[in-house]
Design an enzyme around this catalytic site. Structure first.
Site, mmCIF file in Angstrom:
data_model
loop_
_atom_site.group_PDB
_atom_site.id
_atom_site.type_symbol
_atom_site.label_atom_id
_atom_site.label_comp_id
_atom_site.label_asym_id
_atom_site.label_seq_id
_atom_site.Cartn_x
_atom_site.Cartn_y
_atom_site.Cartn_z
ATOM 1 N N THR A 96 0.633 -1.292 0.066
ATOM 2 C CA THR A 96 -0.077 -0.149 0.075
ATOM 3 C C THR A 96 0.843 1.432 0.195
ATOM 4 O OG1 THR A 96 -0.355 -0.179 2.265
ATOM 5 C CG2 THR A 96 -2.076 -0.842 1.258
ATOM 6 N N TYR A 123 0.777 1.448 -8.158
ATOM 7 C CA TYR A 123 -0.012 0.959 -6.961
ATOM 8 C C TYR A 123 -1.431 0.492 -7.738
ATOM 9 C CZ TYR A 123 -3.254 0.511 -3.227
ATOM 10 O OH TYR A 123 -4.234 0.013 -2.567
#
Length: 287
Positions: free
Chosen positions: A62, A125
Site C-alpha cells: 500500500t 499501485y
C-alpha cells in the site's frame, strides 16, 4: 463458517478477524510470517491445511509512492500474490473476497464511480491492484471484489492519526482540497464485509462510509471533533491548498467518489456517515 484472513495485522485485517470472532465464526488470521503470498507453495500449503470456507484477502503493498520505484516488488505482492490465492481458492472450490481500491480508476470528473465502470489506473499501485482484480475474475466465479478508500482504523497508521500527531506540534497546517472521496472506518467496513461474505451475492462492490469530502474538509472535522475531547486541538489553523503544493511520486485521483447503490440493491446495510464514524473512532482511540 471458517474464514482465512490475509494481512490480519493490518488496519482492516485486524478488524475483520475481530468481527468474524464476534459473530461466532472461526477466523484464521495470517501475516507474512504464516503465509508468504508471493510464494505459491506457501499459499497452497497454508490454505489447503486450513481448509476454510472463504478467504478474505486484505494483505497488500500500500506504499503508493514507493511503488513507483519498486514496480516489480509491488506487482509481486498485489498481482502475483492475489493470483496465487485465487488459484488455490479455485482448486479448493472456496469463495474469495479481494479488497481493492478506488485507485483502479483514473479519478477524472465528478460522478461517483460505479463498480462496473472502466478501469484506468493512474499509477503503479493502482495498476497492480487492477491486475489483482483481473486475476480474481479470471480464476473464479465465487468472488467479491470490494473497493475501499481513505481508510482509518485503531490498528495501524492513517490520516487521522497523522493529523492528531501534527496538531500536537503545529498550530498551522495546510491540507489539499482538490481530491474528493469518502473516509472509511475499518470497524464499520469489517462489519459490512462479513455481512457480504455470509451470502452468495458475488461480484464487484464499492464500500466506504457515506458522504464525500476533501482531505481539507476531513482534517477540519478531525480537529473540530478532537477539540471537543482534548482542548489542545482547539486553535489549530488549517488552510486549503492544491495538490501541486505537495509534489509526490505517484499521481493521485482527484475524484474518488464511489457509488454504493449496488450494496443497497443486494440488500446490504450501508455504512453510517463518515462524520459519525470519525466521532466513534476518536472516542475509541483515546488519543
Amino acid at each position: 463458517m471458517k474464514v482465512l484472513v490475509t494481512g490480519s495485522n493490518g488496519q482492516l485485517g485486524y478488524d475483520v478477524v475481530n468481527e468474524l470472532e464476534k459473530r461466532g465464526h472461526t477466523a484464521i488470521g495470517v501475516g507474512i510470517q504464516e503465509m508468504d503470498i508471493t510464494e505459491n507453495k506457501s499459499v497452497s500449503e497454508v490454505i489447503t491445511k486450513a481448509n476454510p470456507d472463504a478467504v478474505i484477502h486484505c494483505a497488500a503493498w500500500t506504499a503508493v509512492d514507493a511503488a513507483e520505484d519498486n514496480v516489480e516488488k509491488c506487482r509481486l505482492v498485489n498481482t502475483t500474490g492475489t493470483e496465487n490465492i485465487a488459484g488455490v481458492c479455485k482448486v479448493l472450490g472456496i469463495k474469495m473476497m479481494y479488497i481493492s481500491t478506488d485507485y483502479v480508476f483514473d479519478g477524472q470528473g465528478t460522478r461517483p464511480w460505479s463498480p462496473d465502470d472502466e478501469r484506468n489506473p493512474l499509477n503503479v499501485y493502482g495498476q497492480s491492484k487492477y491486475e489483482g482484480e483481473l486475476a480474481v475474475e479470471n480464476n473464479l466465479s465465487k468472488y467479491y471484489i470490494v473497493r475501499i478508500a481513505w481508510v482509518f482504523g485503531v490498528n495501524g497508521n492513517n490520516f487521522v492519526k497523522t493529523m492528531l500527531k501534527l496538531g500536537k506540534t503545529h498550530d498551522h497546517l495546510t491540507v489539499v482540497n482538490d481530491q474528493i472521496g469518502s473516509p472509511t472506518y475499518t470497524y464499520d467496513l469489517a462489519r459490512l464485509l462479513i455481512d457480504m461474505v455470509e451470502t452468495e451475492k458475488y461480484g464487484r462492490y464499492h464500500a466506504t462510509n457515506e458522504g464525500f469530502c476533501s482531505w481539507y474538509d476531513f482534517a477540519c472535522e478531525i480537529f473540530r471533533k478532537a477539540a471537543e475531547i482534548n482542548p489542545i486541538y482547539k486553535d489549530i489553523l488549517i488552510d486549503p491548498v492544491d495538490s501541486s503544493a505537495y509534489p509526490v511520486r505517484a499521481k493521485r485521483p482527484s475524484n474518488s467518489r464511489m457509488s454504493k447503490e449496488k450494496l443497497s440493491d443486494n440488500g446490504f446495510k450501508r455504512m453510517p456517515s463518515w462524520q459519525d464514524a470519525l466521532s466513534r473512532y476518536l472516542k475509541e482511540t483515546q488519543f
